[in-house]
Design an enzyme around this catalytic site. Structure first.
Site, short mmCIF file in Angstrom:
data_model
loop_
_atom_site.label_atom_id
_atom_site.label_comp_id
_atom_site.label_asym_id
_atom_site.label_seq_id
_atom_site.Cartn_x
_atom_site.Cartn_y
_atom_site.Cartn_z
N SER A 205 0.91 -1.21 -0.14
CA SER A 205 0.18 -0.10 0.24
C SER A 205 0.84 1.29 0.25
CB SER A 205 -0.89 -0.01 1.20
OG SER A 205 -2.01 0.93 1.09
N ASP A 331 -10.14 -3.03 -5.82
CA ASP A 331 -9.72 -2.52 -4.64
C ASP A 331 -10.11 -1.24 -4.29
OD1 ASP A 331 -7.91 -1.39 -2.68
OD2 ASP A 331 -5.96 -1.95 -3.60
N HIS A 360 -8.22 -4.92 -0.86
CA HIS A 360 -6.95 -4.37 -0.69
C HIS A 360 -6.30 -5.04 0.30
CE1 HIS A 360 -4.34 -0.67 -0.30
NE2 HIS A 360 -4.27 -0.77 0.86
#
Length: 405
Positions: A205, A331, A360
């Site tokens: 991320s 996502d 995610h």
């Protein structure tokens, strides 16, 4: 005999005709049908040579990805993963290193001294892991990555963002996706300890954004042999807009913003020298937090300027090492329309693996998805491919071998 058969059929019919039986059978059939429709082979976007290498050394890229049948959509995948994912036991050795500005960074090491494949510490390959926005070395995805790497005999070190590794802030400086100075300090430290050990960077991320920005900035001087990312938000502006959709704000944005505010409040004494802490703590979205805190702390004129600088997509042409990026089309943090497909298609060293589902940092599979999932298997195979076949991957990515003088 005839009567007994008739009784048997009557009993059977009574059983199968009951409402709950019909409901269960209908649900099972529906789940099986939907699961079959959702099972797709991920799309691999990269050069032909890199594709051949990945299909040979990372066969998982050609496998059909079948998401957990009862876990519909990216939001549910993301939530369920956070709630039920297992946490492999990992014992860390913590190290605090100082920075140029007088601050400190917390590193969590897994030295893997018992490695049979690489008994010599000086040459044992090292995986440098960068967690997400409010993450640290205790996140389940970090623990699973370390479990994978350790089984192959590699050393791991987790780079905890300032203020999230349990250490105190010594200066009024935290972190952001665009500022790579702390990462540069960490890489320099790791290479100083083990100059002959190859280093692979793995970012998740926001950690992936930071890694890609670092690789683009340092080019051939990154000190890394490859990069691997999971669920990178490619465009911070578009990611922020997606996260501000009502349901995404309620499920994710609000929670993450609260975590950021708690960290600021914890370090209030030193941070109030440079920002209005009470005003920062009133932020209700990540964008508001970045407007009131991050962009000010790192000298940006506006949050828009910060988001533009933090977005790694357009910087990919500046990278000079093999990079594999995993993203899911559903996502909620990284919308599909922000994926840099055209840019990746023109690069010999970057591969983007896209699944239709996965959410995610989730990519859950199986009926009871507590253990290792698709992303952990991909990570394990790619790391092994990089460290065990360095010449092949360089050739596949058009990277010239360094000649010993």
């Amino acid at each position: 005999m005839l009567l007994s058969h008739l009784e048997l059929w009557r009993t059977y019919w009574k059983c199968v005709s009951r409402p709950y039986t019909v409901l269960i059978c209908s649900l099972t059939a529906a789940l099986y049908y939907l699961w079959g429709r959702k099972s797709q082979t991920p799309a691999l976007v990269c050069s032909e040579a890199f594709s051949v290498f990945l299909h040979k050394r990372c066969p998982v890229v050609a496998e059909c990805f079948s998401p957990t049948p009862w876990c519909w959509g990216g939001r549910l995948q993301t939530l369920v993963c956070a709630l039920i994912k297992s946490r492999p036991p990992v014992t860390y050795r913590n190290e605090l290193i100082r920075t140029v500005d007088g601050g400190q960074i917390s590193l969590d090491w897994v030295d893997n001294q018992a490695s049979a494949a690489y008994p010599e510490s000086s040459t044992r390959p090292t995986v440098l892991i960068l967690p997400g926005l409010t993450g640290n070395s205790q996140q389940s995805y970090v623990l699973h990555a370390i479990s994978q790497a350790s089984r192959h005999g590699y050393r791991c070190v987790v780079f905890n963002n300032r203020g999230f590794g349990g250490e105190e802030l010594l200066t009024p400086v935290t972190y952001c996706a665009a500022n790579t100075s702390d990462l540069e300090r960490v890489v320099h430290h790791v290479k100083g300890l083990y100059p002959h050990a190859p280093v692979l960077g793995a970012g998740v991320s926001l950690g992936g954004m930071l890694l890609l920005n670092y690789l683009a900035r340092k080019r051939t001087e990154s000190g890394m042999v490859a990069g691997f990312t999971i669920s990178v938000p490619w465009d911070a502006q578009k990611s922020s807009a997606s996260m501000e959709e009502p349901l995404n704000w309620l499920l994710f944005n609000k929670y993450l913003t609260s975590g950021l505010c708690r960290a600021v409040n914890r370090h209030r004494k030193i941070l109030e020298k440079v920002v209005d802490v009470d005003y920062v703590l009133k932020a209700r979205t990540i964008r508001e937090f970045d407007e009131r805190f991050t962009s000010l702390l790192f000298g940006y004129k506006s949050c828009t300027d910060y988001y533009h600088d933090a977005s790694p997509g357009k910087k990919l042409p500046n990278t000079a090492v093999p990079i594999l990026c995993l993203n899911a089309a559903d996502d909620p943090f990284s919308p599909q329309h922000a994926f840099p497909l055209t840019i990746v298609q023109s690069l010999p060293n970057v591969a983007l693996l896209l699944t239709a589902h996965g959410g995610h940092i989730a990519f859950l599979q199986g009926l009871f998805p507590r253990g290792e999932s698709y992303m952990e298997r991909l990570f394990g195979q790619f790391v092994q491919a990089v460290f065990e076949h360095p010449g092949d991957i360089k050739k596949a990515c058009g990277i010239k071998e360094e000649r010993m003088s």
